[in-house]
Write an enzyme that holds these catalytic residues in place. Structure first.
Site, PDB file in Angstrom:
ATOM      1  N   ASP A  93       0.946  -0.658  -0.089  1.00 54.46           N
ATOM      2  CA  ASP A  93       0.162  -0.097  -0.331  1.00 54.46           C
ATOM      3  C   ASP A  93       0.923   0.803   0.048  1.00 54.46           C
ATOM      4  OD1 ASP A  93      -2.960   1.316   0.090  1.00 54.46           O
ATOM      5  OD2 ASP A  93      -2.688   1.407   2.265  1.00 54.46           O
ATOM      6  N   HIS A 118      -3.202  14.027   1.717  1.00 50.19           N
ATOM      7  CA  HIS A 118      -3.610  13.607   2.573  1.00 50.19           C
ATOM      8  C   HIS A 118      -2.630  13.017   3.014  1.00 50.19           C
ATOM      9  CE1 HIS A 118      -5.064   9.676   4.406  1.00 50.19           C
ATOM     10  NE2 HIS A 118      -3.947   9.013   4.346  1.00 50.19           N
ATOM     11  N   GLU A 177     -10.352   4.180   4.108  1.00 50.07           N
ATOM     12  CA  GLU A 177      -9.403   4.757   3.387  1.00 50.07           C
ATOM     13  C   GLU A 177     -10.302   4.635   2.219  1.00 50.07           C
ATOM     14  OE1 GLU A 177      -5.491   3.942   4.708  1.00 50.07           O
ATOM     15  OE2 GLU A 177      -5.527   5.711   5.582  1.00 50.07           O
ATOM     16  N   GLU A 180      -8.947   4.389  -0.861  1.00 51.40           N
ATOM     17  CA  GLU A 180      -7.804   4.363  -2.821  1.00 51.40           C
ATOM     18  C   GLU A 180      -8.517   3.136  -3.407  1.00 51.40           C
ATOM     19  OE1 GLU A 180      -4.543   2.271   0.023  1.00 51.40           O
ATOM     20  OE2 GLU A 180      -4.980   3.307   1.191  1.00 51.40           O
ATOM     21  N   ASP A 236      -8.519   0.429   2.607  1.00 54.40           N
ATOM     22  CA  ASP A 236      -7.561   0.240   3.764  1.00 54.40           C
ATOM     23  C   ASP A 236      -8.378   0.653   5.434  1.00 54.40           C
ATOM     24  OD1 ASP A 236      -5.484  -0.822   5.096  1.00 54.40           O
ATOM     25  OD2 ASP A 236      -4.449   1.179   4.141  1.00 54.40           O
ATOM     26  N   ARG A 296      -7.171   3.805  13.691  1.00 54.93           N
ATOM     27  CA  ARG A 296      -6.614   4.777  13.805  1.00 54.93           C
ATOM     28  C   ARG A 296      -6.098   5.104  16.203  1.00 54.93           C
ATOM     29  NH1 ARG A 296      -5.241   6.043   8.968  1.00 54.93           N
ATOM     30  NH2 ARG A 296      -7.324   6.791   8.121  1.00 54.93           N
ATOM     31  N   GLN A 344      -2.631   2.057  15.223  1.00 52.05           N
ATOM     32  CA  GLN A 344      -1.802   3.129  14.797  1.00 52.05           C
ATOM     33  C   GLN A 344      -0.938   4.093  15.476  1.00 52.05           C
ATOM     34  OE1 GLN A 344      -3.490   4.484  11.262  1.00 52.05           O
ATOM     35  NE2 GLN A 344      -1.687   5.164   9.741  1.00 52.05           N
ATOM     36  N   LYS A 388      -4.147  -2.199  10.197  1.00 54.03           N
ATOM     37  CA  LYS A 388      -4.099  -2.065   8.817  1.00 54.03           C
ATOM     38  C   LYS A 388      -4.631  -3.000   8.490  1.00 54.03           C
ATOM     39  CE  LYS A 388      -3.053   2.218   8.109  1.00 54.03           C
ATOM     40  NZ  LYS A 388      -3.566   2.848   6.979  1.00 54.03           N
ATOM     41  N   THR A 392      -8.705  -5.791   4.591  1.00 50.17           N
ATOM     42  CA  THR A 392      -9.004  -5.088   3.210  1.00 50.17           C
ATOM     43  C   THR A 392      -9.578  -4.775   2.584  1.00 50.17           C
ATOM     44  OG1 THR A 392      -6.387  -4.991   3.883  1.00 50.17           O
ATOM     45  CG2 THR A 392      -7.653  -3.943   1.702  1.00 50.17           C
ATOM     46  N   GLU A 432      -9.219  12.727   8.471  1.00 52.81           N
ATOM     47  CA  GLU A 432      -9.565  14.289   8.410  1.00 52.81           C
ATOM     48  C   GLU A 432     -10.626  14.901   7.919  1.00 52.81           C
ATOM     49  OE1 GLU A 432      -7.036  14.360   3.850  1.00 52.81           O
ATOM     50  OE2 GLU A 432      -7.034  12.188   4.313  1.00 52.81           O
TER      51      GLU A 432
HETATM   52 MN    MN Z   1      -3.791   3.266   3.244  1.00 52.35          MN
END
Ligand code: MN
Length: 429
Positions: free
Chosen positions: A127, A134, A199, A201, A233, A237, A240, A253, A257, A374
């Site tokens: 990834d 971002h 996420e 993607e 993804d 948080r 993370q 993560k 997915t 975000e």
């Molecule tokens: Mn990602």
């Protein structure tokens, strides 16, 4: 350019994702015959195993006919762009020529009667982090004084993800447990993530492989890319934030997915190619191994992307999903060719069916942010939903839906189908 019609009527309807010019590949469970690969056409699937068996592919290279009878699309991917282009041309002919109709119609399977599977075995998954918007937004949340690290504009940043937990659209996503540490806590604790995020993607599949030790020149990069899908993804948080230094994402993560089941080929995307991202004045130019005129002129893809959320309450009220954002793949700082070439630049071998993710696709504007981190500024602001509910991060029962499409005057609109998943409660919580 005239839009060629198919005798499959649903492929000619304006809002279909799968007109004749798309023909994405995927793997599916046939209601009666077991697992197959096929192409989407309108609301149908053309069974490629059955097409090969019926002699409809005769005259094509034997390896192409053989690859259509595999359980996954990897074998076709391995043959390279020319092979899939040859197959595409034959299928376009068969699906537009009225005289082929009686032979092919019995081989169609209604999409609503088939279960979609992962398109390839996905040996490896990487990834990237290719949206500068971002990267800057996220960097600002974690390092307000130093949002974008100095390497960003030189090197396409990525990490090795985990292939075993990649699931196809529609699979339920279990909230992960893990170690988290509140900022004011003395020590971490273990339990369900309280900051589960999506996420937005795009994934791209590797076609022809490069052998170990043999880099892929940027000018040849696209001959090693088979096609694209949508990718979520899922990210915890809080896990993370505690684990990411110094080696990057790990358990935050790799619990799941999600990808959309249909792989849209680069040939189908041809009319929607655009110049690569225009770098700001003062930004470094890509290093020579990441620079090619062709990639600068046409390395981007004008692919519109949308995120929708449907909460448990919305489902109960029979309310439509709410759109959270819309972005575009052309906003990426690095092109797919640059990411692929960089990945192989040390001699790393990429194999047919491997999956590369672009990283969260966020644009410049507030309505084009590709994750809740975000949108809510790490939970500091509430996202207001149309039915009065609010969110900082995802709650159990929330369904996240991605959609993507390409549109251009004079061409049929092509879509990617959907990438969706519902969050279910953590285990043993
Ligand atoms: Mn990602």
């Amino acid at each position: 350019m005239a839009v060629i019609r198919s005798w499959v009527e649903s492929a000619n309807e304006g809002r279909t994702d799968f007109p004749l010019s798309n023909l994405p590949l995927g793997a599916f469970r046939h209601p009666d015959e077991g697992d197959r690969i096929g192409v989407a056409i309108g609301n149908q699937i053309l069974d490629l195993y059955a097409a090969a068996q019926a002699g409809l592919l005769s005259g094509l290279d034997k390896r192409i006919i053989e690859s259509c009878q595999h359980l996954w699309v990897d074998a076709l991917m391995a043959l390279g762009r020319e092979a899939s282009r040859t197959l595409r041309e034959r299928l376009m002919e068969l699906l537009s020529d009225e005289s082929s109709r009686s032979r092919i119609e019995p081989l169609l399977v209604r999409q609503s009667n088939a279960e979609m599977l992962l398109p390839t075995r996905i040996g490896d998954y990487t990834d990237f982090y290719a949206s500068v918007y971002h990267a800057t937004n996220v960097g600002r949340l974690f390092r307000p004084d130093n949002p974008l690290l100095p390497n960003y504009k030189y090197v396409p940043i990525g990490y090795h993800g985990r292939a075993s937990s990649i699931v196809v659209s529609g699979t339920e996503i279990q909230r992960p447990c893990g170690q988290t540490k509140a900022q004011d806590a003395a020590a971490p604790s273990f339990g369900p993530s309280r900051s589960l995020d999506y996420e937005l993607e795009v994934g791209f599949f590797v076609g022809r492989e490069n052998v170990l030790g043999q880099p892929i020149p940027i000018a040849e990069a696209e001959s090693h890319i088979f096609g694209l899908c949508l990718l979520n993804d899922w990210s915890a948080r809080d896990i993370q934030a505690w684990e990411y230094q110094p080696l990057g994402p790990f358990l935050a993560k790799n619990f799941a997915t999600t990808i959309s089941p249909w792989v849209v080929t680069l040939d189908a995307l041809e009319p929607f190619r655009v110049p690569a991202f225009e770098r700001q004045e003062g930004d470094p130019q890509p290093m020579p191994y990441l620079s090619a005129d062709e990639d600068r002129a046409r390395g981007g893809i004008d692919l519109k992307l949308e995120v929708w959320l449907r909460t448990k309450q919305m489902r109960a009220e029979n309310a439509e999903p709410a759109r959270l954002s819309r972005g575009n793949l052309r906003d990426l700082y690095w092109t797919p060719a640059q990411m692929l070439t960089h990945h192989a630049s040390n001699g790393c071998n990429l194999q047919p069916g491997d999956l590369l993710g672009t990283g969260t696709v966020s644009g410049r504007s507030a309505d084009s942010l590709g994750c809740l981190l975000e949108i809510t500024r790490r939970g500091a602001e509430l996202l207001q939903l149309p039915n009065g509910e609010t969110r900082k991060f995802l709650e159990d029962g929330d369904e996240v839906i991605f959609r993507g499409c390409c549109e251009r005057e004079g061409y049929a609109r092509i879509g990617f189908g959907e990438c969706r998943g519902v969050v279910k409660a953590a285990k043993n919580s």
